[in-house]
Scaffold this motif. Structure first.
Motif, PDB file in Angstrom:
ATOM      1  N   MET A 259      12.121 -52.924 -28.392  1.00  0.00           N
ATOM      2  CA  MET A 259      13.130 -52.099 -28.228  1.00  0.00           C
ATOM      3  C   MET A 259      13.770 -51.603 -26.636  1.00  0.00           C
ATOM      4  O   MET A 259      14.922 -51.714 -26.278  1.00  0.00           O
ATOM      5  CB  MET A 259      13.152 -50.867 -28.929  1.00  0.00           C
ATOM      6  CG  MET A 259      13.294 -50.913 -30.560  1.00  0.00           C
ATOM      7  SD  MET A 259      13.462 -49.695 -31.586  1.00  0.00           S
ATOM      8  CE  MET A 259      11.596 -49.194 -31.479  1.00  0.00           C
ATOM      9  N   MET A 260      12.757 -51.320 -25.957  1.00  0.00           N
ATOM     10  CA  MET A 260      13.157 -51.050 -24.844  1.00  0.00           C
ATOM     11  C   MET A 260      13.432 -52.243 -23.862  1.00  0.00           C
ATOM     12  O   MET A 260      14.276 -51.750 -23.045  1.00  0.00           O
ATOM     13  CB  MET A 260      11.729 -50.338 -23.959  1.00  0.00           C
ATOM     14  CG  MET A 260      11.328 -48.904 -24.342  1.00  0.00           C
ATOM     15  SD  MET A 260      12.787 -47.972 -23.982  1.00  0.00           S
ATOM     16  CE  MET A 260      13.215 -48.360 -22.319  1.00  0.00           C
ATOM     17  N   VAL A 261      12.887 -53.384 -24.226  1.00  0.00           N
ATOM     18  CA  VAL A 261      13.351 -54.439 -23.228  1.00  0.00           C
ATOM     19  C   VAL A 261      14.746 -54.468 -23.608  1.00  0.00           C
ATOM     20  O   VAL A 261      15.843 -54.924 -22.673  1.00  0.00           O
ATOM     21  CB  VAL A 261      12.586 -55.801 -23.861  1.00  0.00           C
ATOM     22  CG1 VAL A 261      13.509 -56.987 -23.347  1.00  0.00           C
ATOM     23  CG2 VAL A 261      11.214 -55.695 -23.362  1.00  0.00           C
ATOM     24  N   GLN A 262      15.226 -54.418 -24.891  1.00  0.00           N
ATOM     25  CA  GLN A 262      16.518 -54.799 -25.342  1.00  0.00           C
ATOM     26  C   GLN A 262      17.613 -53.583 -24.603  1.00  0.00           C
ATOM     27  O   GLN A 262      18.541 -53.715 -23.979  1.00  0.00           O
ATOM     28  CB  GLN A 262      16.821 -54.803 -26.738  1.00  0.00           C
ATOM     29  CG  GLN A 262      16.210 -55.924 -27.434  1.00  0.00           C
ATOM     30  CD  GLN A 262      16.458 -55.753 -28.851  1.00  0.00           C
ATOM     31  OE1 GLN A 262      17.746 -55.859 -29.484  1.00  0.00           O
ATOM     32  NE2 GLN A 262      15.462 -55.887 -29.618  1.00  0.00           N
ATOM     33  N   LEU A 263      17.039 -52.385 -24.540  1.00  0.00           N
ATOM     34  CA  LEU A 263      17.668 -51.271 -23.965  1.00  0.00           C
ATOM     35  C   LEU A 263      17.995 -51.185 -22.597  1.00  0.00           C
ATOM     36  O   LEU A 263      18.954 -51.223 -21.773  1.00  0.00           O
ATOM     37  CB  LEU A 263      17.131 -49.919 -24.121  1.00  0.00           C
ATOM     38  CG  LEU A 263      17.893 -48.722 -24.150  1.00  0.00           C
ATOM     39  CD1 LEU A 263      19.180 -48.621 -24.902  1.00  0.00           C
ATOM     40  CD2 LEU A 263      17.106 -47.378 -24.646  1.00  0.00           C
ATOM     41  N   ILE A 264      16.970 -51.972 -21.899  1.00  0.00           N
ATOM     42  CA  ILE A 264      16.817 -52.048 -20.400  1.00  0.00           C
ATOM     43  C   ILE A 264      17.861 -53.204 -19.956  1.00  0.00           C
ATOM     44  O   ILE A 264      18.954 -53.115 -19.085  1.00  0.00           O
ATOM     45  CB  ILE A 264      15.734 -52.455 -19.754  1.00  0.00           C
ATOM     46  CG1 ILE A 264      14.682 -51.455 -20.176  1.00  0.00           C
ATOM     47  CG2 ILE A 264      15.517 -53.100 -18.467  1.00  0.00           C
ATOM     48  CD1 ILE A 264      14.954 -50.130 -18.931  1.00  0.00           C
TER      49      ILE A 264
ATOM     50  N   TRP B 125      24.580 -60.997 -26.897  1.00  0.00           N
ATOM     51  CA  TRP B 125      23.437 -62.213 -26.862  1.00  0.00           C
ATOM     52  C   TRP B 125      22.140 -61.534 -26.753  1.00  0.00           C
ATOM     53  O   TRP B 125      21.029 -62.319 -26.630  1.00  0.00           O
ATOM     54  CB  TRP B 125      23.889 -63.089 -25.708  1.00  0.00           C
ATOM     55  CG  TRP B 125      25.084 -63.940 -26.039  1.00  0.00           C
ATOM     56  CD1 TRP B 125      26.300 -63.883 -25.884  1.00  0.00           C
ATOM     57  CD2 TRP B 125      24.794 -64.986 -27.015  1.00  0.00           C
ATOM     58  NE1 TRP B 125      27.146 -64.974 -26.523  1.00  0.00           N
ATOM     59  CE2 TRP B 125      26.294 -65.654 -27.199  1.00  0.00           C
ATOM     60  CE3 TRP B 125      23.689 -65.821 -27.609  1.00  0.00           C
ATOM     61  CZ2 TRP B 125      26.409 -66.777 -27.977  1.00  0.00           C
ATOM     62  CZ3 TRP B 125      24.136 -66.865 -28.243  1.00  0.00           C
ATOM     63  CH2 TRP B 125      25.146 -67.240 -28.471  1.00  0.00           C
ATOM     64  N   ILE B 126      22.056 -60.394 -26.164  1.00  0.00           N
ATOM     65  CA  ILE B 126      20.778 -59.534 -25.933  1.00  0.00           C
ATOM     66  C   ILE B 126      20.006 -59.432 -27.262  1.00  0.00           C
ATOM     67  O   ILE B 126      18.902 -59.888 -27.728  1.00  0.00           O
ATOM     68  CB  ILE B 126      21.029 -58.228 -25.548  1.00  0.00           C
ATOM     69  CG1 ILE B 126      21.416 -58.249 -23.996  1.00  0.00           C
ATOM     70  CG2 ILE B 126      19.725 -57.512 -25.616  1.00  0.00           C
ATOM     71  CD1 ILE B 126      21.972 -56.986 -23.351  1.00  0.00           C
TER      72      ILE B 126
ATOM     73  N   ILE C 186      20.588 -54.013 -21.952  1.00  0.00           N
ATOM     74  CA  ILE C 186      21.888 -53.461 -22.359  1.00  0.00           C
ATOM     75  C   ILE C 186      22.389 -52.448 -21.113  1.00  0.00           C
ATOM     76  O   ILE C 186      23.501 -52.728 -20.405  1.00  0.00           O
ATOM     77  CB  ILE C 186      21.827 -52.495 -23.348  1.00  0.00           C
ATOM     78  CG1 ILE C 186      21.622 -53.276 -24.756  1.00  0.00           C
ATOM     79  CG2 ILE C 186      23.173 -51.564 -23.677  1.00  0.00           C
ATOM     80  CD1 ILE C 186      21.282 -52.681 -25.971  1.00  0.00           C
ATOM     81  N   MET C 187      21.371 -51.594 -20.364  1.00  0.00           N
ATOM     82  CA  MET C 187      21.781 -50.728 -19.326  1.00  0.00           C
ATOM     83  C   MET C 187      21.860 -51.753 -18.042  1.00  0.00           C
ATOM     84  O   MET C 187      23.001 -51.184 -17.378  1.00  0.00           O
ATOM     85  CB  MET C 187      20.466 -49.766 -18.867  1.00  0.00           C
ATOM     86  CG  MET C 187      20.740 -49.135 -17.798  1.00  0.00           C
ATOM     87  SD  MET C 187      19.046 -48.143 -17.251  1.00  0.00           S
ATOM     88  CE  MET C 187      18.356 -49.689 -16.959  1.00  0.00           C
TER      89      MET C 187
ATOM     90  N   LEU D 160      22.426 -50.147 -32.379  1.00  0.00           N
ATOM     91  CA  LEU D 160      22.812 -51.508 -32.026  1.00  0.00           C
ATOM     92  C   LEU D 160      24.168 -52.053 -32.835  1.00  0.00           C
ATOM     93  O   LEU D 160      24.790 -52.438 -32.393  1.00  0.00           O
ATOM     94  CB  LEU D 160      21.705 -52.462 -32.059  1.00  0.00           C
ATOM     95  CG  LEU D 160      20.537 -52.334 -31.117  1.00  0.00           C
ATOM     96  CD1 LEU D 160      19.528 -53.421 -31.163  1.00  0.00           C
ATOM     97  CD2 LEU D 160      21.103 -52.213 -29.652  1.00  0.00           C
ATOM     98  N   GLY D 161      24.110 -51.705 -34.223  1.00  0.00           N
ATOM     99  CA  GLY D 161      25.098 -51.994 -35.194  1.00  0.00           C
ATOM    100  C   GLY D 161      26.338 -51.284 -34.620  1.00  0.00           C
ATOM    101  O   GLY D 161      27.666 -51.871 -34.617  1.00  0.00           O
TER     102      GLY D 161
END
Length: 341
Positions: free
Chosen positions: A247-252, A300-301, A254-255, A72-73
């Motif tokens: 982590m999966m919520v953030q990745l979803i 913002w995610i 982002i996708m 993420l960084g």
């Protein structure tokens, strides 16, 4: 027209061989306000997100989460630099109305901006796909990833993604494709064509982006299904993975944002190459602006997820305070005074 396969006539540099500035401005299409607003929204957001991620990285005890935060960084740094580099050039053009042919007679500046557009465009998509692969392995095959893997390995993966994107961006300088000034004269991008080497680079750019989105969608879907089975299984009380779900919520998210912002541009480039249809400057500029929103919305995610976590933590602390006999009602726990577990 395929500029990379044709000789440059009258000593005209390649980047001006198809479109030559200055162009007639159309105020309804081009404006400094778009670029200024994008920079004003995106740069502070990415800076705040980087601070949030850095503090989370310092506090985390989970190895898998620390790997995820490094990715993420890298994504935040890429988005920040992309807005800063490309936005500064566009805003400078609108403020000064400089003449490209005078300040950049050999196309070095135009090539730099074209490379920046390709590099900072592909990096988020490649990083999202890499993160999806890492989460897929971590969730579905946890024993395949060594628990002693150093964090430097993750940093190396981020650097490798940047290297791959950089190599693709350099291809037009080797003759595979070509960078050109784009109307209204504020930016440079590769020539979208259905002929020769320009067609090859157009296909590379669009297919790499679409494949990254497809890989992210496929692997994230499998990872989500696996997490649902784990969290809803018979042993769900012992096998809860709150940090994995987060982590999966953030990745979803982002996708989803990447797909909405980038698919119109990538699909339009692919269809233009396949059908030999010309791309209008207005539509290309519109699709580029849509893609730019990805760099603004991504941070913002992380910010909102961190705010949500802080609220959840404060709720738990207040509930514990209520259970310990506090006479106060806090954070909506609604526990009567003196209530014990």
């Amino acid at each position: 027209m395929n500029a990379s396969d044709l000789p440059v006539a009258n000593n005209t540099p390649v980047c001006y061989s198809i479109k030559s500035p200055p162009f007639n401005f159309n105020p309804s299409v081009t404006s400094i306000y778009f670029s200024a607003i994008f920079m004003a929204l995106g740069l502070p957001s990415n800076l705040i997100a980087f601070i949030v991620l850095f503090k989370s990285f310092q506090r985390t005890c989970s190895r898998s989460r620390s790997f995820f935060l490094i990715f993420l960084g890298g994504l935040v740094v890429t988005d920040f630099m992309g807005l800063l580099v490309t936005g500064s050039i566009v805003v400078s053009f609108y403020v000064t109305h400089f003449n490209w042919r005078q300040i950049d007679p050999n196309c070095h500046f135009c090539n730099f901006m074209g490379m920046s557009m390709v590099f900072y465009g592909l990096c988020p998509l490649l990083l999202s796909a890499t993160m999806a692969v890492e989460r897929f392995i971590g969730i579905n095959h946890p024993f395949a990833r060594s628990t002693s893997m150093p964090k430097s390995r993750t940093v190396s993966m981020v650097l490798m993604v940047w290297l791959i994107a950089g190599c693709i961006a350099l291809l037009p300088l080797t003759g595979l494709g070509s960078y050109h000034i784009q109307m209204p004269g504020s930016w440079c991008f590769f020539n979208i064509s259905s002929e020769g080497k320009d067609m090859a680079f157009s296909l590379i750019f669009s297919l790499v982006g679409l494949v990254c989105i497809a890989v992210s969608f496929l692997l994230n879907t499998v990872s989500v299904v696996t997490l649902i089975k784990v969290c809803c299984g018979q042993d769900r009380t012992q096998r809860r993975r709150d940090h994995e779900v987060e982590m999966m919520v953030q990745l979803i998210l982002i996708m989803i944002i990447a797909s909405v912002c980038w698919c119109p541009l990538l699909i339009n480039i692919l269809m233009s190459v396949v059908t030999a249809a010309s791309v209008t400057p207005e539509m290309l500029l519109f699709y580029i602006r849509m893609a730019t929103w990805n760099q603004i919305l991504d941070p913002w995610i992380y910010i909102m997820c961190q705010v949500s976590r802080l609220r959840s933590l404060s709720l738990k602390l207040c509930c514990l305070e209520g259970l310990s006999g506090s006479n106060t009602y806090c954070c909506g726990c609604a526990l009567p005074p003196g209530t014990r577990s």
